[in-house]
Write an enzyme that holds these catalytic residues in place. Structure first.
Site, PDB file in Angstrom:
ATOM      1  N   ASN A  26     -13.770 -16.096 -20.519  1.00  0.00           N
ATOM      2  CA  ASN A  26     -13.264 -16.175 -22.106  1.00  0.00           C
ATOM      3  C   ASN A  26     -12.796 -17.465 -22.676  1.00  0.00           C
ATOM      4  OD1 ASN A  26     -12.078 -15.454 -24.518  1.00  0.00           O
ATOM      5  ND2 ASN A  26     -10.318 -14.492 -23.757  1.00  0.00           N
ATOM      6  N   TRP A  27     -13.723 -18.149 -23.304  1.00  0.00           N
ATOM      7  CA  TRP A  27     -13.672 -19.552 -23.825  1.00  0.00           C
ATOM      8  C   TRP A  27     -12.390 -19.469 -24.992  1.00  0.00           C
ATOM      9  CZ3 TRP A  27     -19.190 -21.538 -24.764  1.00  0.00           C
ATOM     10  CH2 TRP A  27     -19.731 -21.987 -23.393  1.00  0.00           C
ATOM     11  N   LYS A  28     -12.123 -18.477 -25.549  1.00  0.00           N
ATOM     12  CA  LYS A  28     -11.220 -18.534 -26.580  1.00  0.00           C
ATOM     13  C   LYS A  28     -11.823 -19.588 -27.713  1.00  0.00           C
ATOM     14  CE  LYS A  28      -7.641 -16.737 -23.231  1.00  0.00           C
ATOM     15  NZ  LYS A  28      -6.424 -16.991 -22.797  1.00  0.00           N
ATOM     16  N   HIS A  49      -7.797  -7.963 -26.452  1.00  0.00           N
ATOM     17  CA  HIS A  49      -6.941  -8.958 -25.779  1.00  0.00           C
ATOM     18  C   HIS A  49      -5.557  -9.081 -26.205  1.00  0.00           C
ATOM     19  CE1 HIS A  49      -6.196 -13.034 -24.077  1.00  0.00           C
ATOM     20  NE2 HIS A  49      -7.079 -12.617 -23.269  1.00  0.00           N
ATOM     21  N   GLU A  87      -4.935  -7.630 -17.633  1.00  0.00           N
ATOM     22  CA  GLU A  87      -4.433  -8.780 -17.818  1.00  0.00           C
ATOM     23  C   GLU A  87      -3.109  -8.813 -17.917  1.00  0.00           C
ATOM     24  OE1 GLU A  87      -7.114 -12.404 -19.121  1.00  0.00           O
ATOM     25  OE2 GLU A  87      -7.007 -11.027 -20.789  1.00  0.00           O
ATOM     26  N   GLY A 109      -2.551 -17.843 -19.154  1.00  0.00           N
ATOM     27  CA  GLY A 109      -2.323 -19.054 -19.346  1.00  0.00           C
ATOM     28  C   GLY A 109      -1.330 -19.914 -19.050  1.00  0.00           C
ATOM     29  N   SER A 141      -4.663 -16.308 -15.213  1.00  0.00           N
ATOM     30  CA  SER A 141      -4.640 -17.575 -14.288  1.00  0.00           C
ATOM     31  C   SER A 141      -5.402 -17.418 -12.817  1.00  0.00           C
ATOM     32  CB  SER A 141      -3.095 -17.963 -13.919  1.00  0.00           C
ATOM     33  OG  SER A 141      -2.220 -18.105 -15.079  1.00  0.00           O
ATOM     34  N   GLY A 176      -9.884 -17.332 -18.248  1.00  0.00           N
ATOM     35  CA  GLY A 176      -9.999 -18.267 -19.398  1.00  0.00           C
ATOM     36  C   GLY A 176     -10.220 -19.691 -18.936  1.00  0.00           C
ATOM     37  N   GLY A 177      -9.195 -20.448 -18.888  1.00  0.00           N
ATOM     38  CA  GLY A 177      -9.261 -22.051 -18.813  1.00  0.00           C
ATOM     39  C   GLY A 177     -10.193 -22.418 -17.635  1.00  0.00           C
TER      40      GLY A 177
END
EC number: 5.3.1.1
Length: 253
Positions: free
Chosen positions: A9-11, A95, A167, A173, A213, A234-235
């Site tokens: 998920n690049w957001k 989300h 999640e 994050g 994370s 995510g990141g």
């Protein structure tokens, strides 16, 4: 054995050029689609180009949200028809950032889930508790309620195709993650909720991801758990090398 699904998920990250370069870098190196579903969920503006760039490969492209209506006076929104027309395969729905920042409710999420199936998109349906809810011992109740409301109105056959992403909000994050055993317990509870609502076959077939994370150095600990069928990342999904490590971990040992 359920096929694992690893979704990035690049957001709200990357330019178009960066996004296309990412896909060009990874598309020939992801595991075969019959072993792992490798997915990149990108901002709307990039989807057309990324679908074209990934065409004919084992990399699938997803969106990060959508509206529930096919068309109408919804300024700034994107419909399931538009996503399907572009060749998008997956869409993240519910989300916690959408729920918290954009006031999405369980009812709205359910409308979107129903719309996704109507238009042939595979929903990745998010659920998870806040830190306060966790400390109050409400994790299972909160997650069960979110899942039950999100799946309302679906058939067992549709539920088998869905993906649920657990999640915990406090782990997104933050660098904190649930322990693999804790995450497995909650994912098992989600599966029991699905079994109660839609029967054991649907519960056995539905895929449940963990998110929060997740990184290349901890993903295998989560995937080793019986109830966890993948990860929503995510990141750690933003760099090609890291993403490839994540999807490679999705292969069954």
């Amino acid at each position: 054995m359920r096929k694992r699904i690893i979704a990035g998920n690049w957001k709200m990250h990357k330019t178009l050029a960066e996004a296309v370069q990412f896909v060009e870098n990874v598309k020939g190196h992801v595991p075969p689609a019959d072993e792992v579903d490798s997915v990149v969920c990108a901002p709307f503006l990039f989807l057309d180009r990324l679908v074209q760039a990934a065409d004919g490969t084992d990399l699938k492209i997803g969106a990060q949200t959508m509206h529930f209506a096919d068309q109408g006076a919804y300024t700034g929104e994107v419909s399931p028809v538009m996503l399907k027309d572009l060749g998008v395969t997956y869409v993240i729905l519910g989300h916690s950032e959408r729920r918290q920042m954009f006031a999405e409710t369980d009812e709205t999420v359910n409308k979107k889930v129903l719309a996704a199936f109507t238009r042939g998109l595979i929903p990745i349906i998010c659920c998870g508790e806040s830190l306060e809810e966790r400390e109050a011992g409400q994790t299972n109740a909160v997650v069960a309620s979110q899942v039950e409301k999100a799946l309302a109105g679906l058939t067992p056959e549709q539920v088998k195709q869905a993906v649920i992403a657990y999640e915990p909000i406090w782990a997104i994050g933050t660098g904190k993650s649930s322990t693999p055993e804790d995450a497995n317990s909650v994912c098992g509870h989600i599966r029991s909720v699905v079994s109660r609502l839609f029967g054991p076959e649907a519960a056995e077939a539905i895929r449940i991801q963990y998110g929060g994370s997740v990184k290349p150095d901890n993903i295998r600990d989560f995937l080793a758990q019986e109830q966890i069928d993948g990860a929503l990342v995510g990141g750690a999904s933003l760099e090609p090398a890291s993403f490839l490590q994540l999807v490679e971990a999705g292969r069954h040992e």
